[in-house]
Write a protein that holds these residues in place. Structure first.
Motif, mmCIF file in Angstrom:
data_model
loop_
_atom_site.group_PDB
_atom_site.id
_atom_site.type_symbol
_atom_site.label_atom_id
_atom_site.label_comp_id
_atom_site.label_asym_id
_atom_site.label_seq_id
_atom_site.Cartn_x
_atom_site.Cartn_y
_atom_site.Cartn_z
ATOM 1 N N ALA A 221 0.884 -1.168 0.000
ATOM 2 C CA ALA A 221 0.000 0.000 0.000
ATOM 3 C C ALA A 221 0.918 1.213 0.000
ATOM 4 N N ILE A 222 0.972 1.915 -1.109
ATOM 5 C CA ILE A 222 1.846 3.089 -1.208
ATOM 6 C C ILE A 222 1.034 4.318 -0.814
ATOM 7 N N ASP A 223 1.512 5.010 0.209
ATOM 8 C CA ASP A 223 0.741 6.047 0.880
ATOM 9 C C ASP A 223 1.506 7.376 0.815
ATOM 10 N N ILE A 224 0.969 8.321 0.066
ATOM 11 C CA ILE A 224 1.649 9.607 -0.146
ATOM 12 C C ILE A 224 0.753 10.732 0.367
ATOM 13 N N VAL A 225 1.271 11.527 1.299
ATOM 14 C CA VAL A 225 0.543 12.695 1.791
ATOM 15 C C VAL A 225 1.454 13.914 1.646
ATOM 16 N N THR A 226 0.947 14.948 0.962
ATOM 17 C CA THR A 226 1.748 16.157 0.716
ATOM 18 C C THR A 226 1.048 17.359 1.361
ATOM 19 N N SER A 227 1.845 18.396 1.657
ATOM 20 C CA SER A 227 1.297 19.583 2.315
ATOM 21 C C SER A 227 2.004 20.836 1.817
ATOM 22 N N THR A 228 1.255 21.939 1.789
ATOM 23 C CA THR A 228 1.891 23.239 1.502
ATOM 24 C C THR A 228 2.466 23.826 2.789
ATOM 25 N N GLY A 229 2.201 23.178 3.929
ATOM 26 C CA GLY A 229 2.738 23.628 5.216
ATOM 27 C C GLY A 229 4.073 22.971 5.512
ATOM 28 N N ASP A 230 4.365 22.787 6.813
ATOM 29 C CA ASP A 230 5.702 22.256 7.160
ATOM 30 C C ASP A 230 5.750 20.733 7.212
ATOM 31 N N GLY A 231 4.600 20.070 7.014
ATOM 32 C CA GLY A 231 4.609 18.607 6.939
ATOM 33 C C GLY A 231 4.820 17.911 8.264
ATOM 34 N N LYS A 232 4.582 18.648 9.377
ATOM 35 C CA LYS A 232 4.727 18.043 10.710
ATOM 36 C C LYS A 232 3.377 18.150 11.428
ATOM 37 N N PRO A 233 2.438 17.277 11.104
ATOM 38 C CA PRO A 233 1.074 17.440 11.621
ATOM 39 C C PRO A 233 0.978 17.190 13.129
ATOM 40 N N LYS A 234 -0.043 17.790 13.737
ATOM 41 C CA LYS A 234 -0.232 17.689 15.189
ATOM 42 C C LYS A 234 -1.593 17.041 15.496
ATOM 43 N N LEU A 235 -1.604 16.364 16.662
ATOM 44 C CA LEU A 235 -2.861 15.849 17.210
ATOM 45 C C LEU A 235 -3.461 16.976 18.039
ATOM 46 N N LEU A 236 -4.614 17.483 17.653
ATOM 47 C CA LEU A 236 -5.219 18.620 18.368
ATOM 48 C C LEU A 236 -6.207 18.167 19.431
ATOM 49 N N ASP A 237 -6.901 17.065 19.180
ATOM 50 C CA ASP A 237 -7.957 16.651 20.102
ATOM 51 C C ASP A 237 -8.116 15.133 20.034
ATOM 52 N N GLU A 238 -7.749 14.465 21.124
ATOM 53 C CA GLU A 238 -7.842 12.993 21.141
ATOM 54 C C GLU A 238 -9.274 12.509 20.959
ATOM 55 N N LYS A 239 -10.246 13.366 21.315
ATOM 56 C CA LYS A 239 -11.662 12.959 21.188
ATOM 57 C C LYS A 239 -12.050 12.749 19.723
ATOM 58 N N GLN A 240 -11.268 13.333 18.794
ATOM 59 C CA GLN A 240 -11.584 13.143 17.368
ATOM 60 C C GLN A 240 -11.218 11.743 16.880
ATOM 61 N N THR A 241 -10.363 11.050 17.622
ATOM 62 C CA THR A 241 -9.928 9.713 17.192
ATOM 63 C C THR A 241 -11.100 8.741 17.297
ATOM 64 N N THR A 242 -11.392 8.080 16.173
ATOM 65 C CA THR A 242 -12.492 7.097 16.186
ATOM 66 C C THR A 242 -12.063 5.765 15.583
ATOM 67 N N ILE A 243 -10.882 5.722 14.959
ATOM 68 C CA ILE A 243 -10.456 4.478 14.297
ATOM 69 C C ILE A 243 -9.370 3.804 15.143
ATOM 70 N N TYR A 244 -9.560 2.517 15.352
ATOM 71 C CA TYR A 244 -8.644 1.741 16.201
ATOM 72 C C TYR A 244 -8.404 0.392 15.545
ATOM 73 N N LYS A 245 -7.338 -0.254 15.995
ATOM 74 C CA LYS A 245 -7.080 -1.629 15.560
ATOM 75 C C LYS A 245 -6.652 -2.429 16.778
ATOM 76 N N ARG A 246 -7.172 -3.629 16.888
ATOM 77 C CA ARG A 246 -6.811 -4.523 17.997
ATOM 78 C C ARG A 246 -5.318 -4.844 17.926
ATOM 79 N N ALA A 247 -4.625 -4.623 19.056
ATOM 80 C CA ALA A 247 -3.206 -5.009 19.124
ATOM 81 C C ALA A 247 -3.168 -6.464 19.603
#
Length: 395
Positions: A221-247
């Motif tokens: 799975a080749i995964d490419i994400v580009t940005s006009t910003g600095d390319g160092k994304p931040k987690l702003l709100d943990e409550k937004q997380t809805t996707i998980y995977k069983r470890a």
């Protein structure tokens, strides 16, 4: 040959049945993407669109292998996400979320399907407006698309994962964009969406991965994400997380009743693949997921953001490294792009000129893609100037 060896042999692309399952999953996910895209209109609720993508994949896979002797697992391999503007990834909100699309939004749609654990994933970027995409929005999408075309040509037997990391960064720089840090391209195996062989998007001291050489009969799975910003994304709100995977390698005795209830539901419904909390009972999920994550029973897929005003594009595709060359099985054609930059770098042009299919022995012609597959063998179709990019016809 022992049973174990036979089992191992049958599970890679040397088995026609495995190739058929990958391609079946790809066909469904390509159509699911097309369906979601057709419903993306101003004021459409994001959660409804995500649900539509997941429902389509569940319905279509539900109709396959109905009469198989042994039960075949199939369905959503990665929940549908629609991340807008400077949101980078993994936005797949709960049913109570009221977020809607607006005219001019840059949408990143990301989804996955599997049949018998053979996974096909896709991500695509679309600007919600009529006419060609211009300015920096066009630059960031062209950067992701050209980087994807280069990666397709460098992910091939004998090449190294480091070669790809360096090349995609060079492509992004040509459009005055950055490759977003922390994004990994993974090898796919049966029931494994995040295999051990990976391609790093950006090499940095914090993130090290083992050197790896691509081999025939592997899937990535080749995964490419580009940005006009600095390319160092931040987690702003943990409550937004809805996707998980069983470890699957972790265990812990959960203290809260809500956690135990939710964890038991997850083990029954989603033992291996990533899932969305939307599929769980919402009130209990909010309580129970926290304890599961805190004790590493679940791996979260956080919603990350670049700065407001930054443009972010995402292109992901699944590629089979077949004996006759690379077969890109998931994609969607782009809108017309009018980027402000053009690629002049001779090294990037040389990468784009590489064929994706090997020539037949005896100097025969290059194998033509069947109708509906990518006809991305000719360099002309892959050149970044042709922003409409016929190289990515719908599979």
């Amino acid at each position: 040959m022992s049973d174990d060896e036979r089992e191992e042999k049958e599970l890679d692309l040397s088995s026609p049945e495995v190739v058929t399952k990958y391609k079946g999953a790809a066909e469904i996910v390509n159509k699911a993407l097309q369906l979601v895209l057709s419903e993306c209109k101003p004021k459409a609720k994001i959660v409804d669109l995500c649900e539509k993508g997941d429902s389509y994949i569940r319905e279509q896979t539900g109709n396959m292998y109905k009469n198989a002797k042994k039960k075949i697992e199939k369905g959503v391999a990665f929940p549908t996400c629609i991340s807008v503007n400077n949101t980078v990834c993994h936005f797949s909100p709960l049913a109570s979320d009221e977020s809607v699309l607006e005219d001019g939004d840059i949408l990143k749609i990301d989804m996955g399907c599997h049949i018998d654990g053979f996974i096909a994933v896709v991500a695509h970027t679309h600007v919600l407006h009529e006419g060609p995409v211009t300015g920096r929005a066009a630059d960031v999408i062209a950067a992701a698309n050209t980087a994807a075309e280069v990666a397709l040509r460098l992910v091939r037997p004998g090449k190294n994962n480091k070669d790809v990391t360096e090349a995609i960064q060079k492509v992004a720089a040509a459009y005055d964009c950055k490759i977003v840090e922390g994004v990994l391209s993974h090898q796919l195996k049966q029931f494994v969406i995040d295999g051990n062989k990976v391609v790093l998007s950006v090499s940095s001291p914090d993130t090290r991965v083992d050197d790896a050489e691509f081999e025939e009969n592997e899937v990535y799975a080749i995964d490419i994400v580009t940005s006009t910003g600095d390319g160092k994304p931040k987690l702003l709100d943990e409550k937004q997380t809805t996707i998980y995977k069983r470890a699957v390698d972790k265990s812990y005795h959960l203290k809260m009743k809500a956690s135990r209830f939710i964890f038991s539901e997850i083990n029954q419904k989603f033992p291996i693949m990533p899932f969305t909390a939307r599929a769980l009972e919402e009130k209990r999920a909010r309580l129970g997921l926290v304890e599961c994550v805190n004790h590493d029973l679940l791996q979260p897929y956080p919603v990350l953001h670049e700065k407001p005003g930054d443009f972010v594009a995402h292109i992901k595709f699944t590629v089979l490294l077949m004996p006759n060359g690379s077969d890109r099985i998931t994609s969607h054609s782009l809108q017309e792009l009018q980027p402000t930059k053009t690629v002049e770098d001779p090294e990037i042009k040389a990468w784009l000129a590489l064929a994706t299919k090997s020539k037949k022995k005896g100097g025969g012609k290059k194998k033509k893609g069947k109708k509906g597959e990518k006809a991305d063998e000719s360099a002309a179709e892959a050149t970044p100037m042709d922003a409409t990019n016929g190289a990515e016809s719908q599979g």
